[in-house]
Scaffold this active site. Structure first.
Site, PDB file in Angstrom:
ATOM      1  CE1 TYR A   1      35.705  48.529  38.229  1.00 47.56           C
ATOM      2  CE2 TYR A   1      35.356  46.900  39.947  1.00 47.56           C
ATOM      3  CZ  TYR A   1      36.207  47.668  39.184  1.00 47.56           C
ATOM      4  OH  TYR A   1      37.564  47.571  39.388  1.00 47.56           O
TER       5      TYR A   1
ATOM      6  N   PRO B   1      45.678  40.243  38.581  1.00 54.02           N
ATOM      7  CG  PRO B   1      45.181  38.953  40.477  1.00 54.02           C
ATOM      8  CD  PRO B   1      44.692  40.129  39.673  1.00 54.02           C
ATOM      9  CG  LEU B   2      44.717  35.176  37.767  1.00 50.64           C
ATOM     10  CD1 LEU B   2      43.463  34.315  37.908  1.00 50.64           C
ATOM     11  CD2 LEU B   2      45.968  34.329  37.949  1.00 50.64           C
ATOM     12  N   GLY B   3      46.363  38.620  34.604  1.00 55.04           N
ATOM     13  CA  GLY B   3      46.393  39.186  33.257  1.00 55.04           C
ATOM     14  C   GLY B   3      45.027  39.195  32.603  1.00 55.04           C
ATOM     15  NE  ARG B   4      42.819  44.437  32.325  1.00 52.39           N
ATOM     16  CZ  ARG B   4      44.030  44.899  32.629  1.00 52.39           C
ATOM     17  NH1 ARG B   4      45.088  44.204  32.260  1.00 52.39           N
ATOM     18  NH2 ARG B   4      44.195  46.018  33.293  1.00 52.39           N
ATOM     19  N   GLY B   5      42.711  37.154  32.978  1.00 55.88           N
ATOM     20  CA  GLY B   5      42.364  35.799  32.565  1.00 55.88           C
ATOM     21  C   GLY B   5      43.331  35.161  31.599  1.00 55.88           C
ATOM     22  CG  PHE B   6      46.327  36.157  27.854  1.00 55.22           C
ATOM     23  CD1 PHE B   6      45.574  36.295  26.704  1.00 55.22           C
ATOM     24  CD2 PHE B   6      47.600  35.632  27.735  1.00 55.22           C
ATOM     25  CE1 PHE B   6      46.081  35.922  25.462  1.00 55.22           C
ATOM     26  CE2 PHE B   6      48.123  35.254  26.509  1.00 55.22           C
ATOM     27  CZ  PHE B   6      47.353  35.403  25.370  1.00 55.22           C
TER      28      PHE B   6
ATOM     29  CB  SER C   1      43.722  31.124  33.288  1.00 56.42           C
ATOM     30  OG  SER C   1      42.982  31.438  32.118  1.00 56.42           O
TER      31      SER C   1
END
Length: 332
Positions: free
Chosen positions: A59, A207-212, A214
């Protein structure tokens, strides 16, 4: 609601908050980052009992570990530090290969300890399985680090069931980090039940689909030019994105009717998958961290879970979760 300290979970011998914090976006992948806000977010996480803080050696090409090390330097006893090794990433992109040989395992640990500025790692993951060496060699080298006190617990990421069994026979695997969310549910068929039977904690990343999930990402133009979701994520591309937004919007309606945000309900759904599940949503700001942390206190009824499953059954998402190259390193 007013956030109190999170419930606790076990990862091997470690006690952690029921939800962790993924730090990829604090130094990499999602466009320009704010290091000062990242440090404040990590501090706030520890105050809330979000103690499992996860990063990786690649990273920011090491910058992620250095930032995390500085953030916890005066509060090391409150943080459960998790980092990962194995991916070969010489330049831009998500990586070109994997190494899991014994010499590389040890050198990666030494390098991560130096960048983090600590004398031991709480949790050390193999990011992807190196099929050019026996998994017993990789795990054996990790076990030596445990015996020497350099690592407390070890984990795998995106490993196949047979690999998990062989690894666990060589040395107890405390955690399995793998993608798991409403739009990435394939592990529920075999891997999640296997982990449960072996006493392995599942640590879902993205766990949030890379923000999608949301609902905040509507177009590629809303993402920074160097955001890796533009290239490495088929589900964000034209055609797939529009189909996935239909499901996201239906899901958002459910969450809103229940008085929650879509992100909170997506995380709450994971918390209802079992006591051995500790999701690590990313958050680059304190506001997003606090929103996510609230999810650990939400209760979903059987009717709620059935309604969610009707929208997001396994395989509902359009497009693969990684591009073809990255998928070749999954489930090995």
């Amino acid at each position: 609601m007013t956030i109190t300290r999170l419930p606790r979970r076990r990862v091997g011998a470690l006690e952690v908050g029921a939800q962790g914090l993924g730090c990829l976006g604090m130094s990499d992948a999602y466009g320009p980052a704010d290091p000062a806000e990242a440090v404040r977010t990590i501090h706030r996480a520890l105050d809330l009992g979000v103690t499992l803080i996860d990063t990786a050696d690649v990273y920011g090409f090491g910058a992620g570990e250095e930032l995390l090390g500085k953030a916890v330097a005066d509060r090391r006893d409150r943080a459960v530090l998790s980092t990962k090794f194995g991916v070969q990433r010489p330049g831009p992109g998500v990586g070109v290969g994997v190494r899991g040989d014994a010499a590389y395992v040890r050198q990666s640990c030494v390098d991560s300890l130096r960048r983090l500025g600590v004398d031991h790692l709480d949790l050390f993951f193999l990011t992807r399985v190196d099929t050019s060496v026996e998994i017993e060699e990789t795990v054996g080298a990790l076990a030596e680090l445990v015996c020497e006190g350099l690592v407390r617990e070890i984990g795998l990421s995106e490993a196949a069931p047979a690999t998990i069994r062989r690894a666990h026979a060589a040395h107890p695997i405390a955690a399995l980090q793998t993608e798991w969310s409403l739009w990435s549910r394939d592990i529920e068929v075999e891997i999640a039940p296997l982990a449960r039977s072996l006493g392995i904690t599942v640590v879902p990343y993205a766990p949030l689909g890379r923000g999608f999930l949301s609902g905040a990402i509507r177009t590629l133009e809303s993402l920074a030019d160097n955001d890796f979701r533009r290239l490495a994520q088929p589900r964000f591309q034209d055609g797939n994105r529009e189909a996935n937004l239909v499901l996201v919007d239906r899901f958002a309606d459910l969450a809103t009717q229940a008085g929650a945000t879509p992100a909170q309900w997506a995380l709450a759904w994971l918390h209802h998958q079992g006591p051995n599940v500790v999701p690590i949503p990313g958050a680059r700001t304190q506001a997003h961290l606090e929103e996510n942390a609230d999810a650990a206190f939400l209760t979903l009824t059987p009717a709620d879970l059935a309604a969610i499953d009707a929208i997001w059954p396994r395989g509902a998402a359009a497009g693969e979760r990684w591009n073809e190259h990255s998928m070749s390193f999954v489930n090995r």
